[in-house]
Write a protein that holds these residues in place. Structure first.
Motif, short mmCIF file in Angstrom:
data_model
loop_
_atom_site.label_atom_id
_atom_site.label_comp_id
_atom_site.label_asym_id
_atom_site.label_seq_id
_atom_site.Cartn_x
_atom_site.Cartn_y
_atom_site.Cartn_z
N VAL A 186 -31.20 -0.92 -23.47
CA VAL A 186 -30.45 -0.70 -22.19
C VAL A 186 -29.30 0.05 -23.61
O VAL A 186 -28.34 -0.85 -23.69
CB VAL A 186 -29.92 -1.99 -21.23
N ASP A 187 -29.39 0.64 -22.70
CA ASP A 187 -27.31 2.16 -23.11
C ASP A 187 -26.11 1.54 -22.66
O ASP A 187 -26.26 2.54 -21.55
CB ASP A 187 -27.79 3.05 -23.65
N THR A 188 -25.59 0.88 -22.91
CA THR A 188 -24.57 0.77 -22.49
C THR A 188 -22.73 0.20 -23.26
O THR A 188 -23.22 -0.31 -23.83
CB THR A 188 -24.46 -0.58 -21.85
N THR A 189 -22.00 -0.52 -22.88
CA THR A 189 -20.92 -0.66 -23.08
C THR A 189 -20.03 -1.99 -22.81
O THR A 189 -19.74 -2.02 -23.74
CB THR A 189 -19.96 0.71 -23.97
N LYS A 190 -21.11 -2.10 -21.64
CA LYS A 190 -19.97 -3.28 -20.92
C LYS A 190 -21.03 -4.51 -20.92
O LYS A 190 -22.14 -5.03 -21.00
CB LYS A 190 -19.76 -2.54 -19.57
N ALA A 191 -19.81 -4.81 -21.63
CA ALA A 191 -20.31 -6.79 -21.37
C ALA A 191 -21.25 -7.47 -20.78
O ALA A 191 -22.64 -7.85 -20.86
CB ALA A 191 -19.47 -7.57 -22.13
N LEU A 192 -20.83 -7.50 -19.31
CA LEU A 192 -21.35 -7.60 -18.16
C LEU A 192 -22.32 -6.91 -17.67
O LEU A 192 -23.79 -8.15 -17.63
CB LEU A 192 -20.88 -6.98 -16.41
N VAL A 193 -22.66 -5.58 -17.93
CA VAL A 193 -23.97 -5.11 -17.83
C VAL A 193 -24.97 -5.16 -18.87
O VAL A 193 -26.53 -6.01 -18.74
CB VAL A 193 -24.29 -3.12 -18.29
N ALA A 194 -24.42 -5.76 -20.18
CA ALA A 194 -25.65 -6.15 -21.07
C ALA A 194 -26.41 -7.42 -21.30
O ALA A 194 -27.42 -7.76 -21.06
CB ALA A 194 -25.07 -5.80 -22.68
N ARG A 195 -25.52 -8.21 -20.42
CA ARG A 195 -25.94 -9.61 -19.98
C ARG A 195 -27.32 -9.53 -19.18
O ARG A 195 -28.10 -10.62 -19.20
CB ARG A 195 -24.20 -10.92 -19.92
N ARG A 196 -26.67 -9.27 -17.82
CA ARG A 196 -27.30 -8.98 -16.85
C ARG A 196 -29.04 -8.77 -17.17
O ARG A 196 -30.05 -8.84 -17.02
CB ARG A 196 -26.95 -8.01 -15.46
N ALA A 197 -28.67 -7.33 -18.55
CA ALA A 197 -29.95 -6.49 -19.02
C ALA A 197 -31.24 -7.60 -19.97
O ALA A 197 -32.10 -7.82 -19.62
CB ALA A 197 -29.67 -5.44 -19.97
N LEU A 198 -30.03 -8.35 -20.59
CA LEU A 198 -30.65 -9.40 -21.20
C LEU A 198 -31.90 -10.88 -20.31
O LEU A 198 -32.57 -11.00 -20.87
CB LEU A 198 -29.66 -10.09 -22.56
#
Length: 275
Positions: free
Chosen positions: A98-110
């Protein structure tokens, strides 16, 4: 079976033999090459499946364009675009970045099963990003970036400044170096001459840090600048540059045109095996 092959390809991400091919899925309205084509989940999923069938080892799914002049997307909207695509691809057995700079998005993606977080600001845009990735078993791609272009820039020195900071953040968060991949940042905060230099010196970056390197040049403006080609006409330039990058030690190629890169890498290996 695609599922078995894709799960096995997870092992490629932190090495370079063989090279991993990362297919691009832009769930965005404004990406420079294919903005809007795969914005709806059904189109994005169909495209991702086609890239897997073409031989992609993993898919890089992004919901916020990072082209020059892009419009920032709130984290909730970014995840709303990503969620149905990431969840379905993971359920189908794909290795998903997942290509993102946002921790919230990264957490949900993980939490949804993503294997890789591809951060174009190398953990430096969101103070929570390093710890979010560290708390998982995911691979982190850390890309070099700059807010401004400087024609007088010493690229190697700036790589060192930037990546030293990114790796410091990773270490402080407990993110093991064995789960880190570097990206020289072609097309981000650089002149066209510096973009070429970034590819040419890729091997030096790999040697400097002893870490695998991802190369992302697919259809980028450097080919328009040097070859006079529109985005839809940049395959030849992309292939030539990526094969050069592989010779310099690139471990992962991030591309729009998966089938052509898989074929090129197969022929390269066939020719090498003759030695």
């Amino acid at each position: 079976m695609i599922t078995a092959r894709m799960k096995e390809s997870r092992m490629k991400l932190t090495g370079n033999d063989p090279v991993a091919v990362m297919g691009i899925v832009n769930v965005t309205p404004d990406s420079f090459s294919d903005g809007g084509r795969f914005l709806c989940p059904e189109a994005a999923l169909a495209h991702g499946r086609a890239l897997l069938a073409d031989g992609a080892d993993l898919l890089d799914v992004g919901a916020e364009s990072t082209r020059p002049g892009f419009e920032p997307v709130p984290a909730e909207e970014e995840w709303a675009r990503l969620s149905p695509v990431v969840g379905t691809l993971v359920a189908e057995g794909a290795v998903v970045s997942v290509d993102t700079t946002k921790a919230l998005v990264a957490r949900r993606a993980l939490e949804a099963g993503a294997d890789v977080i591809n951060d174009v600001w190398g953990l430096q845009a969101d103070p929570e990003m390093a710890s979010v990735v560290a708390d998982s078993d995911a691979v982190a791609v850390l890309m070099h970036n700059r807010n401004e272009v400087d024609a007088a820039l010493d690229l190697r020195a700036d790589w060192r400044r930037f990546f030293d900071r990114s790796l410091e953040l990773a270490e402080q968060a407990g993110l093991a170096r064995g789960r880190i991949v570097l990206d020289p940042g072609v097309g981000f905060g650089k002149t066209q001459a510096q973009n070429v230099e970034a590819v040419a010196r890729l091997g030096e970056l790999k040697s400097e840090y002893g870490l695998p390197v991802l190369l992302g040049v697919s259809r980028k403006s450097m080919f328009g600048h040097f070859l006079g080609r529109a985005a839809s006409e940049r395959l030849a330039g992309t292939l030539a540059t990526n094969l050069y990058g592989v010779e310099q030690g690139a471990a992962i190629l991030r591309v729009h045109d998966v089938r052509e890169h898989v074929d090129a890498l197969k022929m390269r290996q066939i020719l090498k095996d003759v030695r």
